[in-house]
Design a protein around this motif. Structure first.
Motif, mmCIF file in Angstrom:
data_model
loop_
_atom_site.group_PDB
_atom_site.id
_atom_site.type_symbol
_atom_site.label_atom_id
_atom_site.label_comp_id
_atom_site.label_asym_id
_atom_site.label_seq_id
_atom_site.Cartn_x
_atom_site.Cartn_y
_atom_site.Cartn_z
ATOM 1 N N GLU A 82 0.808 -1.227 0.000
ATOM 2 C CA GLU A 82 0.000 0.000 0.000
ATOM 3 C C GLU A 82 0.837 1.271 0.000
ATOM 4 O O GLU A 82 0.394 2.315 -0.453
ATOM 5 C CB GLU A 82 -0.954 0.015 1.211
ATOM 6 C CG GLU A 82 -1.976 -1.108 1.201
ATOM 7 C CD GLU A 82 -2.957 -0.995 0.039
ATOM 8 O OE1 GLU A 82 -3.300 0.143 -0.353
ATOM 9 O OE2 GLU A 82 -3.350 -2.053 -0.496
ATOM 10 N N LEU A 83 2.049 1.168 0.560
ATOM 11 C CA LEU A 83 2.874 2.377 0.638
ATOM 12 C C LEU A 83 4.051 2.326 -0.336
ATOM 13 O O LEU A 83 4.840 3.266 -0.410
ATOM 14 C CB LEU A 83 3.404 2.560 2.065
ATOM 15 C CG LEU A 83 2.450 3.276 3.026
ATOM 16 C CD1 LEU A 83 2.944 3.169 4.456
ATOM 17 C CD2 LEU A 83 2.303 4.747 2.632
ATOM 18 N N GLY A 84 4.181 1.215 -1.068
ATOM 19 C CA GLY A 84 5.238 1.122 -2.073
ATOM 20 C C GLY A 84 6.644 1.123 -1.509
ATOM 21 O O GLY A 84 7.600 1.521 -2.181
ATOM 22 N N VAL A 85 6.796 0.706 -0.240
ATOM 23 C CA VAL A 85 8.151 0.609 0.310
ATOM 24 C C VAL A 85 8.842 -0.588 -0.351
ATOM 25 O O VAL A 85 8.227 -1.642 -0.560
ATOM 26 C CB VAL A 85 8.116 0.434 1.850
ATOM 27 C CG1 VAL A 85 9.520 0.212 2.408
ATOM 28 C CG2 VAL A 85 7.471 1.638 2.512
ATOM 29 N N ASN A 86 10.126 -0.413 -0.696
ATOM 30 C CA ASN A 86 10.900 -1.460 -1.352
ATOM 31 C C ASN A 86 11.131 -2.623 -0.383
ATOM 32 O O ASN A 86 11.643 -2.435 0.715
ATOM 33 C CB ASN A 86 12.243 -0.842 -1.786
ATOM 34 C CG ASN A 86 12.997 -1.757 -2.713
ATOM 35 O OD1 ASN A 86 13.082 -2.971 -2.460
ATOM 36 N ND2 ASN A 86 13.534 -1.191 -3.783
ATOM 37 N N GLU A 87 10.739 -3.837 -0.807
ATOM 38 C CA GLU A 87 10.839 -5.006 0.063
ATOM 39 C C GLU A 87 12.293 -5.230 0.505
ATOM 40 O O GLU A 87 12.560 -5.599 1.644
ATOM 41 C CB GLU A 87 10.322 -6.241 -0.679
ATOM 42 C CG GLU A 87 9.881 -7.336 0.254
ATOM 43 C CD GLU A 87 9.009 -8.388 -0.446
ATOM 44 O OE1 GLU A 87 8.729 -8.219 -1.660
ATOM 45 O OE2 GLU A 87 8.624 -9.357 0.219
ATOM 46 N N LYS A 88 13.215 -5.002 -0.433
ATOM 47 C CA LYS A 88 14.641 -5.187 -0.149
ATOM 48 C C LYS A 88 15.108 -4.214 0.943
ATOM 49 O O LYS A 88 15.920 -4.569 1.800
ATOM 50 C CB LYS A 88 15.450 -4.949 -1.441
ATOM 51 C CG LYS A 88 16.646 -5.880 -1.583
ATOM 52 C CD LYS A 88 17.356 -5.658 -2.915
ATOM 53 C CE LYS A 88 18.844 -5.494 -2.692
ATOM 54 N NZ LYS A 88 19.501 -4.582 -3.640
ATOM 55 N N THR A 89 14.579 -2.982 0.897
ATOM 56 C CA THR A 89 14.953 -1.994 1.916
ATOM 57 C C THR A 89 14.567 -2.482 3.305
ATOM 58 O O THR A 89 15.316 -2.325 4.273
ATOM 59 C CB THR A 89 14.246 -0.644 1.636
ATOM 60 O OG1 THR A 89 14.375 -0.323 0.262
ATOM 61 C CG2 THR A 89 14.842 0.467 2.479
ATOM 62 N N ILE A 90 13.361 -3.093 3.406
ATOM 63 C CA ILE A 90 12.924 -3.611 4.710
ATOM 64 C C ILE A 90 13.825 -4.762 5.137
ATOM 65 O O ILE A 90 14.275 -4.808 6.285
ATOM 66 C CB ILE A 90 11.448 -4.067 4.659
ATOM 67 C CG1 ILE A 90 10.525 -2.871 4.357
ATOM 68 C CG2 ILE A 90 11.044 -4.725 5.984
ATOM 69 C CD1 ILE A 90 9.050 -3.181 4.330
ATOM 70 N N LEU A 91 14.121 -5.670 4.204
ATOM 71 C CA LEU A 91 14.959 -6.831 4.545
ATOM 72 C C LEU A 91 16.352 -6.394 4.998
ATOM 73 O O LEU A 91 16.917 -6.939 5.937
ATOM 74 C CB LEU A 91 15.071 -7.775 3.342
ATOM 75 C CG LEU A 91 13.800 -8.576 3.027
ATOM 76 C CD1 LEU A 91 13.935 -9.317 1.703
ATOM 77 C CD2 LEU A 91 13.496 -9.564 4.166
ATOM 78 N N GLU A 92 16.891 -5.380 4.347
ATOM 79 C CA GLU A 92 18.256 -4.948 4.667
ATOM 80 C C GLU A 92 18.351 -4.070 5.915
ATOM 81 O O GLU A 92 19.307 -4.162 6.678
ATOM 82 C CB GLU A 92 18.867 -4.184 3.479
ATOM 83 C CG GLU A 92 19.362 -5.117 2.390
ATOM 84 C CD GLU A 92 19.744 -4.369 1.106
ATOM 85 O OE1 GLU A 92 19.774 -3.119 1.113
ATOM 86 O OE2 GLU A 92 19.997 -5.059 0.095
ATOM 87 N N ASN A 93 17.343 -3.203 6.119
ATOM 88 C CA ASN A 93 17.440 -2.209 7.199
ATOM 89 C C ASN A 93 16.461 -2.436 8.348
ATOM 90 O O ASN A 93 16.586 -1.806 9.394
ATOM 91 C CB ASN A 93 17.204 -0.805 6.646
ATOM 92 C CG ASN A 93 18.143 -0.475 5.511
ATOM 93 O OD1 ASN A 93 19.278 -0.102 5.737
ATOM 94 N ND2 ASN A 93 17.678 -0.665 4.277
ATOM 95 N N GLY A 94 15.463 -3.289 8.115
ATOM 96 C CA GLY A 94 14.401 -3.439 9.101
ATOM 97 C C GLY A 94 13.325 -2.391 8.861
ATOM 98 O O GLY A 94 13.585 -1.355 8.229
ATOM 99 N N ALA A 95 12.113 -2.652 9.377
ATOM 100 C CA ALA A 95 10.998 -1.721 9.156
ATOM 101 C C ALA A 95 11.198 -0.422 9.933
ATOM 102 O O ALA A 95 10.679 0.624 9.563
ATOM 103 C CB ALA A 95 9.671 -2.372 9.549
ATOM 104 N N VAL A 96 11.932 -0.508 11.056
ATOM 105 C CA VAL A 96 12.201 0.699 11.837
ATOM 106 C C VAL A 96 13.579 1.229 11.439
ATOM 107 O O VAL A 96 14.604 0.869 12.016
ATOM 108 C CB VAL A 96 12.139 0.404 13.352
ATOM 109 C CG1 VAL A 96 12.412 1.671 14.158
ATOM 110 C CG2 VAL A 96 10.778 -0.172 13.723
ATOM 111 N N SER A 97 13.596 2.035 10.377
ATOM 112 C CA SER A 97 14.871 2.540 9.863
ATOM 113 C C SER A 97 14.647 3.823 9.076
ATOM 114 O O SER A 97 13.527 4.130 8.659
ATOM 115 C CB SER A 97 15.504 1.490 8.930
ATOM 116 O OG SER A 97 14.637 1.248 7.832
#
Lengths: 419, 419
Positions: free
Chosen positions: A320-335
């Motif tokens: 829904e927010l278009g956040v890059n899945e890889k960004t979450i995997l690499e940095n965590g959702a709280v980043s």
């Protein structure tokens, strides 16, 4: 001079009714120049009423009582007042006419019980009640060794009856009887700094305050209100003195002050957006809709608020927010990276001028050594770009949500003001 | 025995802050078997504090004080307590450790001012403050001619610090020290019915209650709590008597009761979703994120809550929630058709088992003759389909938002339970 309030009523002592009369009366009396030094709540009980009358009468030049004057409780307070002033009840024809008129206007006859309301202690002056049947009562009492008699005013406890009586009848009489000092208040609202840190910054200024001025710290989760109070004989001189000190105070902590007197951060931000004709969207994770709730608690917020995506799970952040899945995997959702993408993308999707995004660990679970409970990233996006900040709030879920939301709103405020 | 409360704070005497501490404390102390006989508000002034301590100590076996314990300059309570008890401040290492831990968890060093908070009067027992830095203090005082020492407890004035301390630390100690009569309470929580309508349904049952049992109606916007209180000497007999009456009461109003004692509707709904392993998404218009806020105020809600789309404008309803533009043009945004589409579409988009959607006119503006302020449509979607209901709440924005959110959560609860 010393002023006190006595509120009579069992309902105030079992937690069923909050004593809003006392704070309203205190405010009005302060504004009129009669600072209140004590409020006492006592039950509907003759001995407690008598004790309170004795103590307050020794201590204070002015005593205001509320409650215990309805048609059912009537006898209790009035009889006790008679006992205290060593007098008796007498029928007051003028008060009776007022009661009769009150009932006739509503198509009723005066009942026996209501006729009794026209009986008042012989030594008092009746004060008209435009909103009810129980009159107010003004007593004056000689005090040995004191030139001016002390004043007791008894009023009904029903808020709208008491309020009209205090404003229209009692305060004008008090001003005539006493010559009150001028009391002025000015409150500055701060966000993003705790009470003890504020106190460190203000210590030097505070120590050099004129003796008739006093600063109070009033903390709430996420907010500290600073209230400067001044007393004096000459209002315009006092006002000038207050203005000078407030100006100095503002210069000491410019980054933390978001408003003055009776406003809120959400109202300040709303006013700013409205004035600029700008719009706002939000993307919330850990604050779970609380920012949206604060923003929409302001009437007319639909003029500048477009809405929010609350992404309480990673797949909603992606879908829904278009956040890059890889960004979450690499940095965590709280980043930093995730919160910046959230802010940027919700701004684009909702076509708003500004946006707020928050991602953090509200607790009590979900914390790790590197990312403890309370860690929160906040991003603001606007026409000039995206900025993000990292905060540590604490270990209480409710307060973390509130602190994060207030911090985010204040960051937006500063971002809009370009500071 | 006699109990009284002393609230210290200038802010309570100028009308800036309503003294909600007193009513909350009175309620809790009453529930624990310590009825309150007097509440006194005094300023942050040593002489006033000393006078109030002297008077109350003569009058009452138990005196609870709040306020005047923050780290800043307007705090004089500890020095005055030392003067009253003829003792001096000493450094308490255990309290200091707690303060140090509190600051470290937030990434701060302890300041000199905060170190001073670990200084407490030599004759008192420190009471831990889990939500702040100022410890509580328990004093016992010999009274001539009285066998049991009187107790004074000093607590911070910040509500969330005081509340946790009173409930978790102070009341258990008081129960051990004084042994109050057995008082039992059982509270049923209702939603969707007003106080006077409830009272009509319960009138007959209430009149036939045993004399040692009493029902109190505790209304809040959208919720009425029914609290049955019983007093007695034999706890197990009293418990049995209470259980019997609660069973009868439940049979009279089964449709309105959503929970018991200290729970909330959002906690009840959360528990239900967790037990079923089901998920929830929401789509909010007039409630502006308040439903999401309630749902996410529950720790662990990320297990069942996926998120929300807050559509505060029609174009967001169309773009983000896929509501048919023609449906809005034909029926208006506050309509059965729109709210059903919102619920159905958010459920699909967020891939959740259940969804809630709300659209209404919160006010104060935006009402028309056909669609007045307070009109609200609520839809629930689940595996078995979509249902919608129409509600009229009132004319106050804040209460409309709260009522709509609670009504929506209760509809979801009933929907899940299949009733």
């Amino acid at each position: 001079m010393q002023t006190e309030i006595i509120n009579i009523g069992d309902e105030l002592l079992i937690g069923q009714v909050i004593n809003t009369n006392a704070s309203w009366m205190s405010e009005q009396l302060n504004l009129a120049g009669f600072p209140v030094h004590r409020v006492t709540i006592i039950p509907d009980d003759p001995q407690h009423i008598l004790d309170a009358l004795k103590e307050s009468g020794q201590r204070s030049e002015l005593v205001l009582l509320t409650g215990g004057l309805g048609p059912t409780k009537d006898d209790l307070t009035k009889d006790t007042l008679c006992k205290y002033f060593r007098t008796k009840l007498v029928f007051d024809p003028v008060t009776f006419q007022t009661i009769e008129k009150f009932f006739k206007a509503r198509g009723f006859q005066v009942t026996v019980i209501n006729r009794k309301q026209a009986e008042i202690p012989e030594n008092c002056i009746a004060i008209p009640n435009i909103n009810g049947t129980a009159p107010g009562m003004w007593f004056e009492q000689e005090v040995p060794g004191v030139e001016k008699k002390h004043v007791f005013v008894s009023m009904p406890g029903v808020p709208f009856e008491m309020k009209a009586m205090l404003l229209n009848e009692v305060i004008p009489r008090l001003k005539q009887y006493f010559q009150p000092v001028t009391v002025l208040h000015h409150t500055l609202l701060t966000q993003g700094i705790g009470e003890s840190f504020l106190s460190d910054l203000l210590e030097d200024w505070e120590t050099h305050l004129p003796v008739n001025l006093h600063l109070a710290y009033l903390p709430q989760p996420g907010i500290v209100r600073l209230r400067l109070t001044g007393q004096g004989d000459d209002e315009s001189r006092l006002q000038k003195q207050m203005d000078e000190e407030i100006s100095k105070l503002k210069l000491l902590i410019p980054d933390y002050i978001f408003g003055e007197d009776n406003t809120t951060l959400e109202a300040v931000v709303g006013k700013l957006l409205k004035e600029k004709g700008s719009t706002l969207a939000t993307a919330e994770s850990c604050t779970g809709g609380y920012i949206a709730h604060l923003v929409t608690s302001i009437p007319g917020s639909s003029e500048y608020y477009k809405g929010s995506i609350i992404a309480y799970s990673n797949d909603i952040k992606v879908k829904e927010l278009g956040v890059n899945e890889k960004t979450i995997l690499e940095n965590g959702a709280v980043s930093e990276e995730v919160v910046k993408q959230m802010a940027g993308n919700v701004r684009t999707r909702f076509d708003s001028d500004y946006s707020i995004a928050v991602s953090g660990i509200a607790g009590p679970d979900g914390g790790t050594k590197d990312k403890p409970v309370g860690l929160t990233w906040i991003a603001i996006a606007g026409p000039s770009g995206v900025q993000a900040g990292k905060y540590f709030f604490g270990d209480n879920r409710e307060r973390n949500i509130r602190r994060a939301a207030l911090q985010a709103l204040n960051l937006l405020r500063k971002h809009i003001l370009g500071s």
